[in-house]
Design a protein around this motif. Structure first.
Motif, PDB file in Angstrom:
ATOM      1  N   ARG A  11       3.211  11.523   3.544  1.00  0.00           N
ATOM      2  CA  ARG A  11       3.948  10.512   2.777  1.00  0.00           C
ATOM      3  C   ARG A  11       3.406   9.107   3.036  1.00  0.00           C
ATOM      4  NH1 ARG A  11      10.013  10.881   4.127  1.00  0.00           N
ATOM      5  NH2 ARG A  11      10.069   9.188   2.608  1.00  0.00           N
ATOM      6  N   ALA A  12       2.780   8.899   4.183  1.00  0.00           N
ATOM      7  CA  ALA A  12       2.261   7.572   4.518  1.00  0.00           C
ATOM      8  C   ALA A  12       0.886   7.320   3.911  1.00  0.00           C
ATOM      9  CB  ALA A  12       2.187   7.403   6.033  1.00  0.00           C
ATOM     10  N   ASP A  14      -1.712   6.949   0.950  1.00  0.00           N
ATOM     11  CA  ASP A  14      -1.862   6.705  -0.483  1.00  0.00           C
ATOM     12  C   ASP A  14      -3.093   7.478  -0.934  1.00  0.00           C
ATOM     13  OD1 ASP A  14      -2.085   5.853  -3.043  1.00  0.00           O
ATOM     14  OD2 ASP A  14      -2.173   3.708  -2.595  1.00  0.00           O
ATOM     15  N   SER A  38      -0.945  -3.731  -6.055  1.00  0.00           N
ATOM     16  CA  SER A  38      -1.497  -3.423  -4.740  1.00  0.00           C
ATOM     17  C   SER A  38      -2.002  -4.693  -4.073  1.00  0.00           C
ATOM     18  CB  SER A  38      -2.651  -2.420  -4.873  1.00  0.00           C
ATOM     19  OG  SER A  38      -3.302  -2.222  -3.640  1.00  0.00           O
ATOM     20  N   ILE A 121      -3.979   4.437   4.516  1.00  0.00           N
ATOM     21  CA  ILE A 121      -2.687   4.218   5.171  1.00  0.00           C
ATOM     22  C   ILE A 121      -2.472   2.712   5.263  1.00  0.00           C
ATOM     23  CG2 ILE A 121      -1.389   4.411   7.323  1.00  0.00           C
ATOM     24  CD1 ILE A 121      -2.612   7.085   7.789  1.00  0.00           C
ATOM     25  N   THR A 122      -1.342   2.250   4.778  1.00  0.00           N
ATOM     26  CA  THR A 122      -1.056   0.815   4.792  1.00  0.00           C
ATOM     27  C   THR A 122       0.087   0.501   5.735  1.00  0.00           C
ATOM     28  OG1 THR A 122       0.562   0.882   2.996  1.00  0.00           O
ATOM     29  CG2 THR A 122      -1.774   0.661   2.382  1.00  0.00           C
ATOM     30  N   ASP A 124       2.558  -1.365   5.057  1.00  0.00           N
ATOM     31  CA  ASP A 124       3.835  -1.307   4.346  1.00  0.00           C
ATOM     32  C   ASP A 124       4.405   0.109   4.356  1.00  0.00           C
ATOM     33  OD1 ASP A 124       3.629  -3.961   3.838  1.00  0.00           O
ATOM     34  OD2 ASP A 124       2.836  -3.729   1.811  1.00  0.00           O
ATOM     35  N   ASN A 125       3.544   1.119   4.130  1.00  0.00           N
ATOM     36  CA  ASN A 125       4.023   2.500   4.141  1.00  0.00           C
ATOM     37  C   ASN A 125       4.558   2.892   5.503  1.00  0.00           C
ATOM     38  OD1 ASN A 125       3.587   3.003   1.492  1.00  0.00           O
ATOM     39  ND2 ASN A 125       1.725   4.180   1.756  1.00  0.00           N
ATOM     40  N   ARG A 128       7.877   1.409   6.143  1.00  0.00           N
ATOM     41  CA  ARG A 128       8.943   2.105   5.436  1.00  0.00           C
ATOM     42  C   ARG A 128       9.328   3.404   6.126  1.00  0.00           C
ATOM     43  NH1 ARG A 128       8.114   5.967   1.839  1.00  0.00           N
ATOM     44  NH2 ARG A 128       5.934   5.350   1.620  1.00  0.00           N
TER      45      ARG A 128
END
Length: 667
Positions: A11-12, A14, A38, A121-122, A124-125, A128
């Motif tokens: 899920r993390a 992109d 983005s 992987i960012t 922000d992710n 969250r």
């Protein structure tokens, strides 16, 4: 890596990041970033080979330097070296988080063995997914905010703002009005990197556009005393990664960012490895916030596991019906009673029972659930010698998970001791399956008939499935019971002062408010005693902080002696202060308790050579009492007790004073 951890990591990532080629122009890349909403774009060569990464900050530096037009290709400006990671090296979210923090980056491209782009992987992710809700609720903005803020007056041009961002390496500039007399800044807005980039794309004149032109009426600040959870909700609602922090006077105090919220959490507080309920129970003594987060994640894991289990069970309708009835309750007795009733009805058995092994050494056990001819009218098993007979079975045989089916004991196992025991109780055919809990033999599920019966292969397979579900239900019931105990312990930890083991101030406030409401309805008196150890700072300075802690522990134990009623509450109010709530107690009764407490502490005879009152540790106490009403409040009652405590101190300490009496020196 567990299935759940893999899911969380996936899920993390992109998997479909914005990608362009080195030959594309800066302007084209910006348009693609804005379309994808983005903060970055990947640059790839032929065959999706990773080449570079461009972020909003890189583009801001390009704008500030003004060396290139927007039509130049990315190959001329893209960074030559970018931190990447092989996708197999990222095993969980914590590993990704450590890499981002180690290299001080917000984007981590993932590549394959051939260097091809697998995803990104960012920050922000991760922010969250690694969201420790309870911890953010308990901490305040002032703990993590950045107080060194770059600010500018409203008339500052975009050129100057861009240079400030680039030179100070910050992502935003606070726009504020200075107060010459107070030397403080009153914030009125914020200009961020995306603002600069957006205006540059629109061809704005940076020299003639001022900061005040970008400020709108939607700007709002957050207080230093607000919780991090409130800051997190504001960022989510407003779609921003930063908030300006002000004091109660409205002047600039700092800036809190999404990164600072994320970095305020230690790795073990944000641990994503979902453990079983047993591991959670073993680790329930760790920090309360961390434990709550683990419990929340575990609940989600159990919900997903339950959904997956129900899908699997749905493939077999009969197993589904039996299993659903078993799983309707987490209470063990109800589970087992339901199980034998359902199994007995489905198989039309003469007798169905669950035999639990309670002693692995002998082994011995007991029949704890039974249905059929041996059950009394009230549903309870009748007295039966079958239990000792079952204890003679070879438990090693069943511990391996094997099922034993005998269509006719007289024909098949006539010579065995087991056959003689079972046949003596009217059993002719039997089907026995082990109940395994965590791969250990917990007990047996037994079906028996008084006449021969050929057990079909499908019946034996279904019987195995049912016992597996019973084992799972037992495990869940046990874990649920342990979880209840763990939750109670966590609640006690949240309400208990760690040093003195008395209630803490939060729990005291809760109890006082509850008793206030109750006694307001009943119109009965409520008393509060506020205590303070005399000259405790001198005690600490003389004997050291460890001795001070021991002193507070001894005083806390002494305070509990005169306070014996169930509704009374003794708590540590803070530092060397203690407080006692006495419901249904008039002022005279509270004064008596205060005197008993004073004598109890003085009777400890704890030496205090630096005291200006006595040669041993003493207490000063303030007593207050009232009949609660709607025009007053619990806080006012505590304030009155505090005033009385102050009066006792002013009168020489080692005494109590009350709301309606002058301070009295005690004998």
């Amino acid at each position: 890596m567990s299935t759940v951890s893999s899911f969380a990591l996936e899920r993390a990532i992109d998997r479909h990041p914005p990608i362009t080629t080195p030959g594309e122009s800066i302007k084209s890349a910006l348009i693609q970033m804005q379309t994808a909403a983005s903060s970055y774009i990947l640059v790839a060569q032929a065959g999706n080979k990773f080449a570079s990464l461009l972020t909003e900050r890189d583009l801001l530096n390009i704008i500030v330097n003004s060396r290139h037009s927007s039509d130049i290709s990315l190959a001329a400006v893209m960074p030559a070296e970018v931190i990447t990671s092989h996708i197999d090296q990222i095993t969980d979210l914590l590993t990704a988080r450590l890499l981002l923090r180690q290299h001080k980056i917000r984007h981590l491209p993932l590549v394959s063995d051939q260097g091809c782009i697998e995803g990104v992987i960012t920050y922000d992710n991760l922010s969250r997914l690694l969201n420790p809700i309870d911890l953010l609720r308990l901490r305040h903005v002032e703990e993590v905010m950045t107080s060194q803020v770059i600010w500018a007056p409203p008339h500052t041009s975009l050129t100057e703002l861009s240079n400030l961002m680039a030179s100070h390496r910050v992502s935003c500039i606070v726009i504020g009005e200075a107060s010459p007399m107070l030397g403080c800044i009153r914030p009125i807005g914020v200009v961020t990197e995306p603002h600069i980039i957006h205006l540059w794309m629109q061809g704005a004149n940076f020299d003639h556009t001022q900061a005040q032109d970008l400020i709108n009426g939607s700007f709002r600040c957050i207080l230093t005393t607000d919780s991090l959870w409130y800051a997190h909700k504001l960022m989510t609602t407003d779609g921003t990664r930063r908030l300006v922090v002000v004091g109660t006077d409205g002047f600039l105090a700092g800036v809190v960012t999404q990164s600072s919220l994320f970095q305020s959490v230690e790795p073990d507080e944000a641990q994503l490895t979902l453990k079983t309920l047993t591991n959670i129970i073993d680790e329930h003594t760790v920090d309360l916030s961390q434990a709550n987060q683990k419990l929340e994640r575990t609940i989600q894991e159990r919900k997903r596991a339950k959904a997956a289990l129900q899908q699997q069970i749905a493939r077999e309708r009969l197993v589904n019906r039996i299993t659903q009835n078993i799983r309707q309750s987490l209470e063990l007795t109800s589970i087992l009673t339901t199980a034998v009733d359902e199994v007995s009805a489905f198989f039309q058995a003469g007798r169905t029972l669950i035999y639990r092994i309670v002693d692995e050494e002998r082994p011995a056990g007991e029949i704890i659930a039974e249905a059929g001819s041996a059950v009394a009218g009230n549903g309870a098993p009748t007295a039966s010698p079958l239990g000792p007979a079952l204890a003679q079975l070879d438990m090693d045989f069943y511990a391996s998970g094997r099922v034993h089916s005998v269509p006719d004991l007289e024909a098949d196992d006539r010579s065995s001791q087991k056959t003689r025991f079972l046949a003596a109780h009217g059993i002719r055919s039997v089907l026995i399956a082990p109940i395994l809990v965590k791969q250990n033999l917990w007990g047996l599920l037994l079906l028996s008939q008084e006449e021969p019966r050929r057990w079909e292969r499908s019946e034996i397979k279904l019987f195995e499935q049912i016992t597996a579900q019973i084992g799972l239900a037992i495990q869940q019931a046990v874990l649920y019971s342990q979880l209840e105990i763990a939750n109670q312990k966590l609640l006690n930890q949240a309400n208990t002062d760690e040093l003195t083991q008395l209630s803490n101030r939060r729990h005291f406030s809760h109890c006082l408010a509850k008793e206030w409401k109750r006694l307001q309805r009943e119109q009965q008196p409520l008393s509060v005693i506020l205590c303070d150890v005399d000259h405790f700072k001198l005690y600490n300075d003389t004997y050291g902080h460890q001795a001070g802690d021991d002193c507070l522990k001894a005083v806390a134990q002494a305070l509990k002696q005169p306070v014996k009623r169930p509704a009374d509450e003794t708590a540590r109010y803070g530092g060397e202060e203690f407080v006692i709530v006495l419901p249904n107690t008039p002022l005279e009764g509270a004064q008596h308790v205060a005197e008993q407490i004073r004598l109890q502490v003085q009777g400890l005879n704890i030496p205090h050579r630096s005291s200006k009152t006595s040669d041993c540790v003493t207490l000063s106490l303030g007593v207050a009492c009232c009949i609660p009403n709607s025009k007053s409040s619990p806080e006012e009652l505590v304030k009155t007790a505090d005033m009385a405590l102050y009066a006792a101190k002013e009168s020489g300490r080692n005494r109590w004073a009350s709301e309606s009496h002058a301070p009295q020196l005690q004998a």
